[in-house]
Write a protein that holds these residues in place. Structure first.
Motif, mmCIF file in Angstrom:
data_model
loop_
_atom_site.group_PDB
_atom_site.id
_atom_site.type_symbol
_atom_site.label_atom_id
_atom_site.label_comp_id
_atom_site.label_asym_id
_atom_site.label_seq_id
_atom_site.Cartn_x
_atom_site.Cartn_y
_atom_site.Cartn_z
ATOM 1 N N VAL A 124 0.845 -1.205 0.000
ATOM 2 C CA VAL A 124 0.000 0.000 0.000
ATOM 3 C C VAL A 124 0.878 1.252 0.000
ATOM 4 C CG1 VAL A 124 -1.633 1.363 1.371
ATOM 5 C CG2 VAL A 124 -2.017 -1.073 1.041
ATOM 6 N N ILE A 125 1.965 1.217 0.745
ATOM 7 C CA ILE A 125 2.874 2.372 0.782
ATOM 8 C C ILE A 125 3.532 2.581 -0.581
ATOM 9 C CG2 ILE A 125 5.049 3.217 1.762
ATOM 10 C CD1 ILE A 125 4.146 1.907 4.417
ATOM 11 N N VAL A 126 3.981 1.489 -1.197
ATOM 12 C CA VAL A 126 4.620 1.610 -2.511
ATOM 13 C C VAL A 126 3.594 1.999 -3.569
ATOM 14 C CG1 VAL A 126 5.893 0.333 -4.282
ATOM 15 C CG2 VAL A 126 6.471 0.023 -1.899
ATOM 16 N N ALA A 127 2.356 1.609 -3.384
ATOM 17 C CA ALA A 127 1.307 1.980 -4.346
ATOM 18 C C ALA A 127 1.123 3.486 -4.420
ATOM 19 C CB ALA A 127 -0.004 1.303 -3.959
ATOM 20 N N GLN A 128 1.494 4.192 -3.363
ATOM 21 C CA GLN A 128 1.356 5.647 -3.365
ATOM 22 C C GLN A 128 2.261 6.302 -4.405
ATOM 23 O OE1 GLN A 128 -1.214 6.808 -1.636
ATOM 24 N NE2 GLN A 128 -1.403 4.631 -1.117
ATOM 25 N N SER A 129 3.301 5.591 -4.836
ATOM 26 C CA SER A 129 4.158 6.148 -5.891
ATOM 27 C C SER A 129 3.405 6.230 -7.213
ATOM 28 C CB SER A 129 5.429 5.311 -6.045
ATOM 29 O OG SER A 129 5.113 4.018 -6.503
ATOM 30 N N GLY A 130 2.276 5.539 -7.314
ATOM 31 C CA GLY A 130 1.448 5.637 -8.516
ATOM 32 C C GLY A 130 0.823 7.009 -8.691
ATOM 33 N N ARG A 131 0.850 7.828 -7.667
ATOM 34 C CA ARG A 131 0.329 9.191 -7.784
ATOM 35 C C ARG A 131 1.277 10.095 -8.576
ATOM 36 N NH1 ARG A 131 -4.048 9.435 -4.448
ATOM 37 N NH2 ARG A 131 -4.033 8.072 -2.627
ATOM 38 N N ILE A 132 2.578 9.756 -8.580
ATOM 39 C CA ILE A 132 3.538 10.615 -9.282
ATOM 40 C C ILE A 132 4.256 9.901 -10.422
ATOM 41 C CG2 ILE A 132 3.932 12.167 -7.356
ATOM 42 C CD1 ILE A 132 6.413 10.560 -6.656
ATOM 43 N N LEU A 133 4.282 8.561 -10.404
ATOM 44 C CA LEU A 133 4.970 7.796 -11.435
ATOM 45 C C LEU A 133 3.969 7.106 -12.352
ATOM 46 C CD1 LEU A 133 7.734 6.001 -9.314
ATOM 47 C CD2 LEU A 133 8.025 7.995 -10.775
ATOM 48 N N PRO A 134 4.379 6.860 -13.606
ATOM 49 C CA PRO A 134 3.489 6.074 -14.474
ATOM 50 C C PRO A 134 3.402 4.624 -13.991
ATOM 51 C CG PRO A 134 5.538 6.611 -15.605
ATOM 52 C CD PRO A 134 5.562 7.321 -14.300
ATOM 53 N N GLU A 135 2.400 3.905 -14.475
ATOM 54 C CA GLU A 135 2.110 2.559 -13.994
ATOM 55 C C GLU A 135 3.288 1.602 -14.174
ATOM 56 O OE1 GLU A 135 -1.345 -0.853 -14.427
ATOM 57 O OE2 GLU A 135 -1.302 0.831 -15.818
ATOM 58 N N GLY A 136 3.981 1.665 -15.287
ATOM 59 C CA GLY A 136 5.111 0.762 -15.528
ATOM 60 C C GLY A 136 6.231 0.941 -14.524
ATOM 61 N N LEU A 137 6.580 2.180 -14.220
ATOM 62 C CA LEU A 137 7.623 2.437 -13.229
ATOM 63 C C LEU A 137 7.159 2.066 -11.829
ATOM 64 C CD1 LEU A 137 9.184 5.796 -14.468
ATOM 65 C CD2 LEU A 137 10.174 3.514 -14.539
ATOM 66 N N THR A 138 5.884 2.244 -11.554
ATOM 67 C CA THR A 138 5.346 1.853 -10.250
ATOM 68 C C THR A 138 5.441 0.347 -10.059
ATOM 69 O OG1 THR A 138 3.831 3.721 -10.318
ATOM 70 C CG2 THR A 138 3.325 1.982 -8.766
ATOM 71 N N VAL A 139 5.139 -0.396 -11.116
ATOM 72 C CA VAL A 139 5.245 -1.863 -11.043
ATOM 73 C C VAL A 139 6.693 -2.275 -10.817
ATOM 74 C CG1 VAL A 139 5.001 -3.994 -12.369
ATOM 75 C CG2 VAL A 139 3.172 -2.313 -12.384
ATOM 76 N N LEU A 140 7.613 -1.667 -11.543
ATOM 77 C CA LEU A 140 9.032 -1.992 -11.380
ATOM 78 C C LEU A 140 9.511 -1.659 -9.973
ATOM 79 C CD1 LEU A 140 11.599 -2.958 -12.828
ATOM 80 C CD2 LEU A 140 12.051 -0.568 -13.399
ATOM 81 N N LEU A 141 9.137 -0.501 -9.467
ATOM 82 C CA LEU A 141 9.491 -0.122 -8.105
ATOM 83 C C LEU A 141 8.866 -1.082 -7.091
ATOM 84 C CD1 LEU A 141 10.782 1.982 -6.169
ATOM 85 C CD2 LEU A 141 8.583 3.173 -6.256
ATOM 86 N N SER A 142 7.651 -1.503 -7.351
ATOM 87 C CA SER A 142 6.949 -2.414 -6.441
ATOM 88 C C SER A 142 7.630 -3.756 -6.333
ATOM 89 C CB SER A 142 5.510 -2.615 -6.907
ATOM 90 O OG SER A 142 4.809 -1.421 -6.909
ATOM 91 N N VAL A 143 8.078 -4.284 -7.452
ATOM 92 C CA VAL A 143 8.748 -5.588 -7.428
ATOM 93 C C VAL A 143 9.976 -5.531 -6.528
ATOM 94 C CG1 VAL A 143 10.050 -7.242 -8.837
ATOM 95 C CG2 VAL A 143 7.869 -6.358 -9.657
ATOM 96 N N PHE A 144 10.772 -4.501 -6.673
ATOM 97 C CA PHE A 144 11.979 -4.395 -5.850
ATOM 98 C C PHE A 144 11.659 -4.039 -4.400
ATOM 99 C CE2 PHE A 144 13.872 -3.976 -10.065
ATOM 100 C CZ PHE A 144 14.853 -4.937 -9.963
ATOM 101 N N ALA A 145 10.779 -3.091 -4.193
ATOM 102 C CA ALA A 145 10.479 -2.649 -2.825
ATOM 103 C C ALA A 145 9.798 -3.745 -2.017
ATOM 104 C CB ALA A 145 9.610 -1.401 -2.864
#
Length: 182
Positions: A124-145
């Motif tokens: 849920v915390i990493v999902a908040q990056s979807g407010r500023i990043l596009p969906e593809g980068l959010t998914v990539l960040l989510s996998v690592f985080a």
């Protein structure tokens, strides 16, 4: 001179498994993989329901929804993998590793559920990056985080806080509850 078996030494044979033992092992591996896969699907269903149909749906932006899916895969897959192993620990034991007591198994399951909640909170915390990043980068960040978020927990010396894991050997190879000298 070779160290193998000679005329004065008996030949040591390793114990062979029977076909029934091999079949039971294969069935157990398939069962654990199936529960892990079903757990991952259940985790995804829970996480997407959390993102779409609950009061938390306003908390998760549209581009961060996949972060909850990734967190659900991790939490559900881990639960599906470890619950059958905990149940097997209740049933089967050896001289080196005795069977789990019911209180130990319950503590393991509760610790697993706390870790699952931790993974979902991180997602849920990493999902908040979807407010500023596009969906593809959010998914990539989510996998690592989400994938590496457990590493700080693994590095904490829990024994210093009096928290031990039942059945896990600590230190020089002796169990914390054994009375045998090292």
């Amino acid at each position: 001179m070779s160290a193998g078996s000679g005329p004065g030494r008996p030949e040591v044979r390793s114990p062979q498994r029977t076909k029934a033992q091999n079949a039971a092992f294969a069935a157990a591996v398939i069962g654990v993989l199936a529960t892990m896969t079903l757990g991952a699907f259940a985790g995804v269903s829970l996480a997407t329901g959390l993102a779409d149909d609950s009061s938390f749906s306003d908390l998760v932006p549209a581009d961060g929804r996949n972060s909850l899916v990734i967190g659900g895969i991790g939490a559900g897959g881990l639960t599906g993998l470890l619950v059958p192993l905990i149940i097997a620990g209740l049933v089967k034991g050896t001289e080196d590793k005795p069977r789990l007591r019911p209180t130990e198994a319950l503590a393991d399951v509760l610790a697993l559920l706390v870790f699952d909640v931790y993974l979902l909170v991180v997602s849920v915390i990493v999902a908040q990056s979807g407010r500023i990043l596009p969906e593809g980068l959010t998914v990539l960040l989510s996998v690592f985080a989400i994938g590496f978020s457990w590493m700080p927990l693994a590095l904490i010396p829990w024994e210093r806080f009096g928290i031990t894991v039942p059945g896990v050997r600590l230190g020089s190879g002796s169990r914390p509850d054994s009375h045998e000298p090292d």
